[in-house]
Design a protein around this motif. Structure first.
Motif, PDB file in Angstrom:
ATOM      1  N   ALA A   1       0.773  -1.275   0.051  1.00 58.69           N
ATOM      2  CA  ALA A   1       0.009   0.053   0.145  1.00 58.69           C
ATOM      3  C   ALA A   1       0.720   1.239   0.185  1.00 58.69           C
ATOM      4  CB  ALA A   1      -0.826   0.182   1.284  1.00 58.69           C
ATOM      5  N   ALA A   2       1.802   1.238   0.809  1.00 63.22           N
ATOM      6  CA  ALA A   2       2.825   2.524   0.812  1.00 63.22           C
ATOM      7  C   ALA A   2       3.630   2.575  -0.395  1.00 63.22           C
ATOM      8  CB  ALA A   2       3.771   2.144   2.041  1.00 63.22           C
ATOM      9  N   HIS A   3       4.087   1.459  -0.961  1.00 61.42           N
ATOM     10  CA  HIS A   3       4.710   1.572  -2.107  1.00 61.42           C
ATOM     11  C   HIS A   3       3.875   2.084  -3.485  1.00 61.42           C
ATOM     12  CE1 HIS A   3       8.587   0.658  -4.326  1.00 61.42           C
ATOM     13  NE2 HIS A   3       7.979  -0.069  -5.018  1.00 61.42           N
ATOM     14  N   TYR A   4       2.849   1.659  -3.418  1.00 59.92           N
ATOM     15  CA  TYR A   4       1.795   2.073  -4.528  1.00 59.92           C
ATOM     16  C   TYR A   4       1.720   3.413  -4.287  1.00 59.92           C
ATOM     17  CZ  TYR A   4      -2.206   2.847  -7.503  1.00 59.92           C
ATOM     18  OH  TYR A   4      -3.082   3.376  -8.315  1.00 59.92           O
ATOM     19  N   ARG A   5       1.502   3.828  -3.031  1.00 59.21           N
ATOM     20  CA  ARG A   5       0.781   5.261  -2.764  1.00 59.21           C
ATOM     21  C   ARG A   5       2.153   6.285  -3.111  1.00 59.21           C
ATOM     22  NH1 ARG A   5      -0.577   4.383   2.182  1.00 59.21           N
ATOM     23  NH2 ARG A   5       1.173   5.283   3.248  1.00 59.21           N
ATOM     24  N   VAL A   6       3.400   5.642  -2.858  1.00 62.73           N
ATOM     25  CA  VAL A   6       4.262   6.691  -3.151  1.00 62.73           C
ATOM     26  C   VAL A   6       5.081   6.383  -4.819  1.00 62.73           C
ATOM     27  CG1 VAL A   6       6.863   7.070  -2.550  1.00 62.73           C
ATOM     28  CG2 VAL A   6       5.137   6.563  -0.868  1.00 62.73           C
ATOM     29  N   THR A   7       5.088   5.259  -5.353  1.00 64.13           N
ATOM     30  CA  THR A   7       5.704   5.075  -6.573  1.00 64.13           C
ATOM     31  C   THR A   7       4.490   5.100  -7.696  1.00 64.13           C
ATOM     32  OG1 THR A   7       5.608   2.605  -6.538  1.00 64.13           O
ATOM     33  CG2 THR A   7       7.545   3.926  -5.434  1.00 64.13           C
ATOM     34  N   ARG A   8       3.407   4.617  -7.481  1.00 63.60           N
ATOM     35  CA  ARG A   8       2.271   4.468  -8.281  1.00 63.60           C
ATOM     36  C   ARG A   8       2.575   3.167  -9.208  1.00 63.60           C
ATOM     37  NH1 ARG A   8      -1.394   6.624  -5.518  1.00 63.60           N
ATOM     38  NH2 ARG A   8      -2.800   6.151  -7.281  1.00 63.60           N
ATOM     39  N   ASP A   9       3.474   2.244  -8.628  1.00 60.82           N
ATOM     40  CA  ASP A   9       3.800   1.142  -9.419  1.00 60.82           C
ATOM     41  C   ASP A   9       2.851   0.183  -9.292  1.00 60.82           C
ATOM     42  OD1 ASP A   9       4.822  -1.394 -10.096  1.00 60.82           O
ATOM     43  OD2 ASP A   9       6.880  -0.997  -9.165  1.00 60.82           O
ATOM     44  N   ARG A  10       1.950  -0.147 -10.588  1.00 63.33           N
ATOM     45  CA  ARG A  10       0.883  -1.015 -10.658  1.00 63.33           C
ATOM     46  C   ARG A  10       1.030  -2.237 -10.091  1.00 63.33           C
ATOM     47  NH1 ARG A  10      -4.746  -0.035 -11.528  1.00 63.33           N
ATOM     48  NH2 ARG A  10      -5.696  -2.268 -11.489  1.00 63.33           N
TER      49      ARG A  10
ATOM     50  N   TYR B   1      -5.181  -2.956   6.418  1.00 63.37           N
ATOM     51  CA  TYR B   1      -6.275  -2.707   5.615  1.00 63.37           C
ATOM     52  C   TYR B   1      -6.511  -1.142   5.656  1.00 63.37           C
ATOM     53  CZ  TYR B   1      -7.814  -7.480   4.796  1.00 63.37           C
ATOM     54  OH  TYR B   1      -8.204  -8.805   4.426  1.00 63.37           O
ATOM     55  N   LEU B   2      -6.311  -0.598   6.738  1.00 58.97           N
ATOM     56  CA  LEU B   2      -6.432   0.955   6.754  1.00 58.97           C
ATOM     57  C   LEU B   2      -5.452   1.623   5.741  1.00 58.97           C
ATOM     58  CD1 LEU B   2      -6.606   1.405  10.747  1.00 58.97           C
ATOM     59  CD2 LEU B   2      -8.278   1.861   9.005  1.00 58.97           C
ATOM     60  N   ALA B   3      -4.225   1.076   5.507  1.00 54.22           N
ATOM     61  CA  ALA B   3      -3.371   1.519   4.491  1.00 54.22           C
ATOM     62  C   ALA B   3      -3.846   1.507   3.200  1.00 54.22           C
ATOM     63  CB  ALA B   3      -2.010   0.987   4.887  1.00 54.22           C
ATOM     64  N   ALA B   4      -4.410  -0.174   3.120  1.00 56.66           N
ATOM     65  CA  ALA B   4      -4.912  -0.271   1.730  1.00 56.66           C
ATOM     66  C   ALA B   4      -6.003   0.373   1.397  1.00 56.66           C
ATOM     67  CB  ALA B   4      -5.346  -1.808   1.631  1.00 56.66           C
ATOM     68  N   ARG B   5      -6.690   0.739   2.211  1.00 59.78           N
ATOM     69  CA  ARG B   5      -8.260   1.526   2.053  1.00 59.78           C
ATOM     70  C   ARG B   5      -7.683   3.102   1.535  1.00 59.78           C
ATOM     71  NH1 ARG B   5     -12.409   3.890   6.171  1.00 59.78           N
ATOM     72  NH2 ARG B   5     -10.822   4.848   7.332  1.00 59.78           N
ATOM     73  N   ASP B   6      -6.483   3.725   2.362  1.00 60.51           N
ATOM     74  CA  ASP B   6      -6.067   4.949   1.840  1.00 60.51           C
ATOM     75  C   ASP B   6      -5.540   5.004   0.444  1.00 60.51           C
ATOM     76  OD1 ASP B   6      -7.041   5.816   4.278  1.00 60.51           O
ATOM     77  OD2 ASP B   6      -5.085   5.963   5.328  1.00 60.51           O
ATOM     78  N   ALA B   7      -4.818   3.883   0.062  1.00 64.36           N
ATOM     79  CA  ALA B   7      -4.103   3.762  -1.013  1.00 64.36           C
ATOM     80  C   ALA B   7      -4.954   3.401  -2.471  1.00 64.36           C
ATOM     81  CB  ALA B   7      -3.256   2.715  -1.141  1.00 64.36           C
ATOM     82  N   THR B   8      -5.947   2.720  -1.983  1.00 62.92           N
ATOM     83  CA  THR B   8      -7.056   2.327  -3.199  1.00 62.92           C
ATOM     84  C   THR B   8      -8.283   3.014  -3.115  1.00 62.92           C
ATOM     85  OG1 THR B   8      -7.871   0.299  -1.788  1.00 62.92           O
ATOM     86  CG2 THR B   8      -5.895   0.206  -2.818  1.00 62.92           C
ATOM     87  N   GLY B   9      -8.817   3.553  -1.905  1.00 64.89           N
ATOM     88  CA  GLY B   9     -10.207   3.948  -2.008  1.00 64.89           C
ATOM     89  C   GLY B   9     -11.178   2.804  -2.201  1.00 64.89           C
ATOM     90  N   ASP B  10     -10.959   1.586  -1.673  1.00 69.24           N
ATOM     91  CA  ASP B  10     -11.794   0.396  -1.862  1.00 69.24           C
ATOM     92  C   ASP B  10     -12.648   0.375  -0.819  1.00 69.24           C
ATOM     93  OD1 ASP B  10     -12.843  -1.978  -2.179  1.00 69.24           O
ATOM     94  OD2 ASP B  10     -11.332  -3.064  -3.038  1.00 69.24           O
ATOM     95  N   ALA B  11     -13.867   0.487  -0.549  1.00 75.37           N
ATOM     96  CA  ALA B  11     -14.922   0.394   0.321  1.00 75.37           C
ATOM     97  C   ALA B  11     -14.649  -0.931   0.981  1.00 75.37           C
ATOM     98  CB  ALA B  11     -16.277   0.919   0.230  1.00 75.37           C
ATOM     99  N   GLY B  12     -14.507  -1.842   0.204  1.00 76.99           N
ATOM    100  CA  GLY B  12     -14.537  -3.328   0.747  1.00 76.99           C
ATOM    101  C   GLY B  12     -13.613  -3.560   1.943  1.00 76.99           C
ATOM    102  N   PHE B  13     -12.550  -2.572   2.075  1.00 72.41           N
ATOM    103  CA  PHE B  13     -11.607  -2.706   3.226  1.00 72.41           C
ATOM    104  C   PHE B  13     -12.379  -2.127   4.246  1.00 72.41           C
ATOM    105  CE2 PHE B  13      -8.185  -2.974  -0.192  1.00 72.41           C
ATOM    106  CZ  PHE B  13      -7.621  -4.012   0.429  1.00 72.41           C
ATOM    107  N   THR B  14     -13.062  -1.154   4.302  1.00 74.33           N
ATOM    108  CA  THR B  14     -13.942  -0.745   5.525  1.00 74.33           C
ATOM    109  C   THR B  14     -14.817  -1.643   6.037  1.00 74.33           C
ATOM    110  OG1 THR B  14     -13.945   1.763   4.398  1.00 74.33           O
ATOM    111  CG2 THR B  14     -15.447   1.205   6.115  1.00 74.33           C
ATOM    112  N   THR B  15     -15.679  -2.375   4.976  1.00 71.49           N
ATOM    113  CA  THR B  15     -16.485  -3.368   5.420  1.00 71.49           C
ATOM    114  C   THR B  15     -15.837  -4.606   6.290  1.00 71.49           C
ATOM    115  OG1 THR B  15     -17.900  -3.276   3.439  1.00 71.49           O
ATOM    116  CG2 THR B  15     -18.239  -5.170   4.861  1.00 71.49           C
ATOM    117  N   ALA B  16     -14.579  -4.857   5.687  1.00 68.15           N
ATOM    118  CA  ALA B  16     -13.764  -5.914   6.537  1.00 68.15           C
ATOM    119  C   ALA B  16     -13.154  -5.298   7.822  1.00 68.15           C
ATOM    120  CB  ALA B  16     -12.415  -6.246   5.501  1.00 68.15           C
ATOM    121  N   LEU B  17     -12.870  -4.163   7.695  1.00 70.26           N
ATOM    122  CA  LEU B  17     -12.340  -3.550   9.176  1.00 70.26           C
ATOM    123  C   LEU B  17     -13.373  -3.424  10.139  1.00 70.26           C
ATOM    124  CD1 LEU B  17     -10.168  -0.480   7.602  1.00 70.26           C
ATOM    125  CD2 LEU B  17      -9.407  -2.222   9.275  1.00 70.26           C
ATOM    126  N   GLN B  18     -14.677  -3.116   9.928  1.00 72.36           N
ATOM    127  CA  GLN B  18     -15.916  -3.159  10.967  1.00 72.36           C
ATOM    128  C   GLN B  18     -16.059  -4.416  11.321  1.00 72.36           C
ATOM    129  OE1 GLN B  18     -18.605  -1.269   8.053  1.00 72.36           O
ATOM    130  NE2 GLN B  18     -18.306   0.694   8.722  1.00 72.36           N
TER     131      GLN B  18
END
Length: 371
Positions: free
Chosen positions: A128-137, A188-205
């Protein structure tokens, strides 16, 4: 992300923070690009001797340690080194069943092929961090694949996850445990921030509800290391502080939940019972009555206490931050790096500096106020 400067922040605190970050950038991180790095395998060694600055005897390399190093170098802007670590993570630790093996030996051969939730969590967190910084797909794809494997392989009753699975995925090796689930929450918090995927919010809850049902100790309102009711259970003060910091980072997830409400009580209990008021050292473990059962003071618990003080929100609590940062600098940092553990008398209890520790410095320093 680092906290922004507030006009109410004492300038001496800002100076302390700047000094800690300077030590981190000038001393800690370069060590893991030189002495602490194996250029042949392109992996961090497990540990370096703190006195001689020599690599400790090599028996293994862990995927989790590589992922933590990937995180810290990515966040520090060392993108070339981070790219090498990312490639080595994928090359060295890929499991024959898909996913990740726990470790390889000194020659780079598969050693422990257990599927370990703690490891999977740190792969997600680092990607999540690596994608957020580098945008490496590729990091985004790997994040998604690994999270999918967690959800399909590790799922246990009560909305939680097995700590370990057998190498052939035929069943669990370890019951659910607090620490792997906490780091999956962080991931999952980092993944949610990096992707915007609401599925991570559901899993976190779901996870937060499961933690409250399974690990929340009623009398203390602390999170135990093992399921409530398991013999010889314990409370680790550092983990109470770490959970509080996660909760403060995501009020939309933790707010108005049983776990979120309990964490303030857990913070106070851990502070009262687990922090030595003479030295501000955080002990390793308490029993369920609040008695110290392991007085060892590990550096990671000190950094988590500092992070909790920084993000707590109560000015009276935040006023303790300066003293804690001074104690961290004076007792645990040294010109060549850091001391991993002190005993109850403040004497150095371990001579090694593990490659996993810079992650704790990084996440704590990111939460501190900035000039």
């Amino acid at each position: 992300m680092p906290a922004s400067r507030s006009d109410s922040v004492d300038t001496s605190v800002l100076a302390l923070v700047a000094g800690l970050r300077q030590h981190y950038s000038d001393v800690v991180l370069p060590l893991w690009r030189t002495t602490g790095y194996n250029p042949e395998l392109q992996l961090p060694y497990e540990a370096v001797d703190s006195a001689r600055l020599q690599v400790m005897p090599v028996t293994r390399y862990r995927a989790m340690a590589c992922a933590r190093q990937l995180y810290v170098h990515t966040m520090a802007g060392a993108t070339e080194h981070a790219a090498r670590l990312f490639d080595s993570l994928r090359k060295r630790f890929a499991h024959s069943e898909g996913g990740w093996m726990y470790s390889i030996d000194a020659e780079g051969v598969a050693l422990d092929q257990t599927h370990d939730l703690y490891t999977y969590a740190f792969v997600i967190f680092a990607c999540a961090a690596h994608y957020r910084v580098t945008r490496d797909r590729r990091a985004l794809d790997l994040l998604g694949e690994t999270a999918g494997q967690v959800e399909t392989r590790f799922t246990a009753p009560a909305g939680l996850y097995w700590a370990q699975l057998k190498p052939d995925l035929s069943g669990p090796l370890l019951d659910v445990q607090q620490n792997p689930v906490m780091h999956l929450t962080e991931a999952y918090l980092a993944a949610r921030d990096a992707t915007g995927d609401a599925g991570f919010t559901t899993a976190l809850q779901r996870v937060i509800g499961g933690m409250a049902r399974t690990f929340l100790h009623g009398p203390t309102q602390c999170i135990t290391e093992l399921r409530v009711g398991v013999p010889d259970n314990r409370i680790e003060p550092g983990h109470q502080f770490e959970w509080l910091a996660l909760a403060r980072s995501a009020p939309d997830v933790f707010g108005d939940t049983v776990l979120g409400d309990a964490l303030e009580h857990a913070f106070k209990f851990a502070q009262a019972q687990g922090v030595d008021m003479a030295t501000d050292g955080v002990c390793a473990a308490l029993d369920l009555r609040g008695e110290i059962i392991d007085p060892t003071q590990r550096i990671w618990a000190q950094t988590e206490y500092a992070r909790a003080l920084a993000v707590h929100g109560d000015p009276a609590v935040g006023a303790l931050l300066k003293r804690q940062l001074q104690r961290l600098r004076e007792r645990f940092l040294q010109p060549r790096g850091w001391y991993e553990c002190l005993d109850a008398d403040g004497m150095v209890a371990r001579s090694d500096m593990p490659s996993t520790t810079p992650y704790h410095l990084a996440t704590s320093y990111e939460a501190l106020p900035a000039a």
